[in-house]
Design a protein around this motif. Structure first.
Motif, PDB file in Angstrom:
ATOM      1  N   PHE A  75       0.876  -1.193   0.110  1.00 42.24           N
ATOM      2  CA  PHE A  75      -0.085   0.070   0.027  1.00 42.24           C
ATOM      3  C   PHE A  75       0.971   1.167  -0.133  1.00 42.24           C
ATOM      4  CE2 PHE A  75      -2.414   3.307   2.311  1.00 42.24           C
ATOM      5  CZ  PHE A  75      -3.403   3.551   1.610  1.00 42.24           C
ATOM      6  N   VAL A  76       1.859   1.285   0.895  1.00 43.97           N
ATOM      7  CA  VAL A  76       2.589   2.439   1.050  1.00 43.97           C
ATOM      8  C   VAL A  76       3.514   2.834  -0.450  1.00 43.97           C
ATOM      9  CG1 VAL A  76       4.643   3.581   2.178  1.00 43.97           C
ATOM     10  CG2 VAL A  76       2.726   2.394   3.379  1.00 43.97           C
ATOM     11  N   THR A 118      -3.120   0.076 -10.020  1.00 43.35           N
ATOM     12  CA  THR A 118      -2.357   1.071  -9.622  1.00 43.35           C
ATOM     13  C   THR A 118      -2.845   2.237 -10.294  1.00 43.35           C
ATOM     14  OG1 THR A 118      -0.799   1.029 -11.411  1.00 43.35           O
ATOM     15  CG2 THR A 118      -0.406  -0.572  -9.326  1.00 43.35           C
ATOM     16  N   THR A 119      -2.224   3.550  -9.815  1.00 41.69           N
ATOM     17  CA  THR A 119      -2.554   4.973 -10.358  1.00 41.69           C
ATOM     18  C   THR A 119      -2.313   4.937 -11.826  1.00 41.69           C
ATOM     19  OG1 THR A 119      -0.739   5.639  -9.510  1.00 41.69           O
ATOM     20  CG2 THR A 119      -2.696   6.093  -8.110  1.00 41.69           C
ATOM     21  N   VAL A 120      -1.376   4.451 -12.464  1.00 42.22           N
ATOM     22  CA  VAL A 120      -1.105   4.357 -13.729  1.00 42.22           C
ATOM     23  C   VAL A 120      -2.256   3.641 -14.502  1.00 42.22           C
ATOM     24  CG1 VAL A 120       1.550   4.450 -13.616  1.00 42.22           C
ATOM     25  CG2 VAL A 120       0.478   2.257 -13.797  1.00 42.22           C
ATOM     26  N   PRO A 178      -0.171   1.910  -5.554  1.00 44.42           N
ATOM     27  CA  PRO A 178      -1.154   0.904  -5.433  1.00 44.42           C
ATOM     28  C   PRO A 178      -2.325   1.776  -5.047  1.00 44.42           C
ATOM     29  CG  PRO A 178       0.944   0.261  -4.096  1.00 44.42           C
ATOM     30  CD  PRO A 178       1.103   1.765  -4.544  1.00 44.42           C
ATOM     31  N   ILE A 179      -3.440   1.193  -5.414  1.00 41.26           N
ATOM     32  CA  ILE A 179      -4.783   1.715  -5.056  1.00 41.26           C
ATOM     33  C   ILE A 179      -5.597   0.573  -4.166  1.00 41.26           C
ATOM     34  CG2 ILE A 179      -7.277   2.534  -5.950  1.00 41.26           C
ATOM     35  CD1 ILE A 179      -5.790   3.393  -8.516  1.00 41.26           C
ATOM     36  N   ASP A 185     -23.939   0.647   0.746  1.00 40.53           N
ATOM     37  CA  ASP A 185     -24.891   0.209   0.002  1.00 40.53           C
ATOM     38  C   ASP A 185     -24.546   0.638  -1.383  1.00 40.53           C
ATOM     39  OD1 ASP A 185     -26.689  -1.356  -1.310  1.00 40.53           O
ATOM     40  OD2 ASP A 185     -28.460   0.071  -0.655  1.00 40.53           O
ATOM     41  N   ALA A 186     -23.561  -0.208  -2.264  1.00 36.52           N
ATOM     42  CA  ALA A 186     -23.604   0.204  -3.789  1.00 36.52           C
ATOM     43  C   ALA A 186     -22.722   1.332  -3.991  1.00 36.52           C
ATOM     44  CB  ALA A 186     -24.814   0.108  -4.550  1.00 36.52           C
ATOM     45  N   THR A 187     -21.734   1.534  -2.945  1.00 35.32           N
ATOM     46  CA  THR A 187     -20.659   2.608  -3.007  1.00 35.32           C
ATOM     47  C   THR A 187     -19.445   2.129  -2.444  1.00 35.32           C
ATOM     48  OG1 THR A 187     -21.219   3.513  -0.764  1.00 35.32           O
ATOM     49  CG2 THR A 187     -22.556   4.473  -2.341  1.00 35.32           C
ATOM     50  N   TRP A 188     -18.332   2.941  -3.117  1.00 37.48           N
ATOM     51  CA  TRP A 188     -17.023   2.380  -2.769  1.00 37.48           C
ATOM     52  C   TRP A 188     -16.131   3.700  -2.803  1.00 37.48           C
ATOM     53  CZ3 TRP A 188     -19.830   0.543  -6.899  1.00 37.48           C
ATOM     54  CH2 TRP A 188     -19.629   1.253  -8.210  1.00 37.48           C
ATOM     55  N   VAL A 189     -14.984   3.337  -2.369  1.00 38.85           N
ATOM     56  CA  VAL A 189     -13.836   4.519  -2.332  1.00 38.85           C
ATOM     57  C   VAL A 189     -12.494   3.901  -2.858  1.00 38.85           C
ATOM     58  CG1 VAL A 189     -14.772   5.697  -0.480  1.00 38.85           C
ATOM     59  CG2 VAL A 189     -13.143   3.917  -0.103  1.00 38.85           C
ATOM     60  N   HIS A 190     -11.605   4.687  -3.477  1.00 36.77           N
ATOM     61  CA  HIS A 190     -10.356   4.432  -4.003  1.00 36.77           C
ATOM     62  C   HIS A 190      -9.427   5.125  -3.202  1.00 36.77           C
ATOM     63  CE1 HIS A 190     -11.916   2.747  -8.061  1.00 36.77           C
ATOM     64  NE2 HIS A 190     -12.901   3.735  -7.699  1.00 36.77           N
TER      65      HIS A 190
END
Length: 183
Positions: A35-36, A109-111, A146-147, A154-159
């Motif tokens: 992650f880091v 990943t971000t790329v 890394p992401i 409910d049906a939501t997410w984060v990056h």
């Protein structure tokens, strides 16, 4: 109309069934992750704990190689998997949830991110909304970070990406499946 009445009846009866057969959850899974940085030796811990299980707390925690917390997310299980309240034995579903977070949390990943676009266009093509400035987003797509992707309701997410300036994870996008005309 009949479908709405059946659904209302099911929702009204389901809490009674749950109250009669509460089962607790105590699921914990850990896995090494990067992650880091891509070379990092971090640890992702997913835990779901509570009694009754449908009121359990979901905790996602990432610690770096020095055992410092670099990301924490907490939420209520029912907000992440609302359909599970109808299941009599939630333990297998909760175990599946924890293992899925471990297995699918770090798949890009971000790329790998698409080019920045205005909100409506980006959402139409990705179901995500960028919440960092365009310049920062564009800079992220030029470096491989890394992401960590995870459900946030409910049906939501984060990056989430690691922010070296703060030493902690930062949400760069939020996403969800929003139905046109839904009330």
């Amino acid at each position: 109309m009949w479908v709405k009445l059946a659904l209302i009846s099911l929702v009204a009866v389901a809490p009674l069934a749950i109250a009669q057969h509460p089962t607790g959850c105590d699921v914990k899974r850990e896995a090494p992750v990067a992650f880091v940085s891509e070379e990092a030796q971090d640890t992702l811990t997913v835990s779901v704990v509570g009694n009754p299980c449908n009121e359990a707390t979901v905790t996602l925690r990432i610690k770096d190689k020095h055992n410092r917390e670099v990301y924490l997310y907490e939420g209520i299980l029912i907000d992440h998997l609302p359909f599970i309240i109808y299941e009599p034995d939630l333990q297998p579903l909760v175990t599946f949830f924890a293992e899925k977070v471990i297995r699918d949390g770090f798949i890009r990943t971000t790329v790998d991110l698409p080019a920045w676009e205005p909100v409506e266009d980006y959402y139409e093509s990705t179901n995500d909304i960028i919440i960092v400035p365009e310049s920062e987003y564009t800079d992220l797509t030029r470096v491989r970070k890394p992401i960590f992707w995870h459900a946030a309701g409910d049906a939501t997410w984060v990056h989430v990406v690691y922010d070296s300036a703060t030493g902690y994870g930062r949400i760069i996008m939020r996403g969800g499946v929003f139905r046109p005309g839904a009330q």
